[in-house]
Design a protein around this motif. Structure first.
Motif, short mmCIF file in Angstrom:
data_model
loop_
_atom_site.label_atom_id
_atom_site.label_comp_id
_atom_site.label_asym_id
_atom_site.label_seq_id
_atom_site.Cartn_x
_atom_site.Cartn_y
_atom_site.Cartn_z
N LYS A 152 0.84 -1.21 0.00
CA LYS A 152 0.00 0.00 0.00
C LYS A 152 0.87 1.25 0.00
CE LYS A 152 -3.82 -1.96 2.61
NZ LYS A 152 -4.45 -1.99 3.94
N GLU A 153 1.92 1.23 0.83
CA GLU A 153 2.84 2.38 0.89
C GLU A 153 3.56 2.57 -0.44
OE1 GLU A 153 3.23 4.72 3.32
OE2 GLU A 153 1.48 3.71 4.19
N ARG A 154 3.98 1.47 -1.08
CA ARG A 154 4.65 1.57 -2.39
C ARG A 154 3.70 2.15 -3.42
NH1 ARG A 154 7.24 -3.18 -0.40
NH2 ARG A 154 5.63 -4.59 -1.17
N GLN A 155 2.44 1.71 -3.41
CA GLN A 155 1.45 2.22 -4.37
C GLN A 155 1.16 3.69 -4.12
OE1 GLN A 155 0.49 0.58 -7.07
NE2 GLN A 155 1.75 -1.11 -6.36
N LYS A 156 1.07 4.06 -2.84
CA LYS A 156 0.83 5.45 -2.47
C LYS A 156 2.00 6.33 -2.96
CE LYS A 156 -0.75 5.86 1.70
NZ LYS A 156 -0.79 6.04 3.15
N ALA A 157 3.21 5.85 -2.74
CA ALA A 157 4.40 6.59 -3.17
C ALA A 157 4.46 6.69 -4.69
CB ALA A 157 5.67 5.92 -2.64
N LYS A 158 4.09 5.59 -5.36
CA LYS A 158 4.09 5.58 -6.82
C LYS A 158 3.05 6.58 -7.35
CE LYS A 158 4.52 1.54 -8.94
NZ LYS A 158 4.15 0.26 -9.55
N GLY A 159 1.88 6.60 -6.70
CA GLY A 159 0.82 7.51 -7.11
C GLY A 159 1.20 8.96 -6.92
N SER A 160 1.85 9.28 -5.80
CA SER A 160 2.21 10.67 -5.56
C SER A 160 3.40 11.09 -6.43
CB SER A 160 2.53 10.92 -4.08
OG SER A 160 3.67 10.17 -3.70
#
Length: 165
Positions: A152-160
């Motif tokens: 989830k954190e990786r996806q959040k970082a990728k999205g931002s």
């Protein structure tokens, strides 16, 4: 490569001097192992992870010698380290004396599979206890939440990072 040194035959651990530098070195190694294991769990779901070449044997042995063990239940340190608990675990661990490197090296184990490592959430145990408990937790999927949270954190970082491009 692992180097293991045996204590002298007449060594009395109960009455030995505590050498601060040696204790610090053991603590550093235990913390490094803890951080490495956590980093692996963030990258690979525990249910897909093998900790040793003998995971299947260790898991079957744990179920045979500790049929009451439930990997989802927090570890009762007092029970584990009671005279009876120590005797049972010592017998279990000795089966791996020549099979698992550093089988009796001190390692940090989370008390509960539901928490991260922390001062009150971890206990110091021999590595074979760590392997037995963590293999059982991984087989039950109890450590998969660590990977899922990290994902989830990786996806959040990728999205931002893609939205700021």
């Amino acid at each position: 490569m692992s180097v293991t040194t045996q204590a002298p035959q007449d060594f009395d651990a109960e009455n030995a001097d505590n050498f601060e530098d040696i204790e610090k070195q053991f603590a550093v190694k235990a913390v490094q192992q803890m951080a490495t294991y956590w980093a692996i769990l963030e990258k690979v779901p525990g249910s897909k992870l093998r900790l040793t070449k003998m995971d299947d044997d260790i898991f079957e042995h744990l179920k045979k010698d500790f049929p009451e063990f439930d990997p989802a239940v927090p570890i009762d340190e007092d029970e584990m380290k009671s005279k009876t608990g120590k005797d049972r675990w010592r017998t279990f661990m000795m089966a791996y004396d020549k099979k698992i490197d550093d089988y009796n090296f001190g390692t940090l184990l989370r008390v509960s599979p539901k928490t991260e490592y922390g001062e009150k959430e971890a206990i110091f145990v021999p590595r074979m206890q760590f392997y037995a408990v963590e293999i059982a937790r991984n087989r039950a999927g109890l450590n998969d939440w660590i990977y899922e949270e990290a994902e989830k954190e990786r996806q959040k970082a990728k999205g931002s990072s893609s939205s700021s491009a």
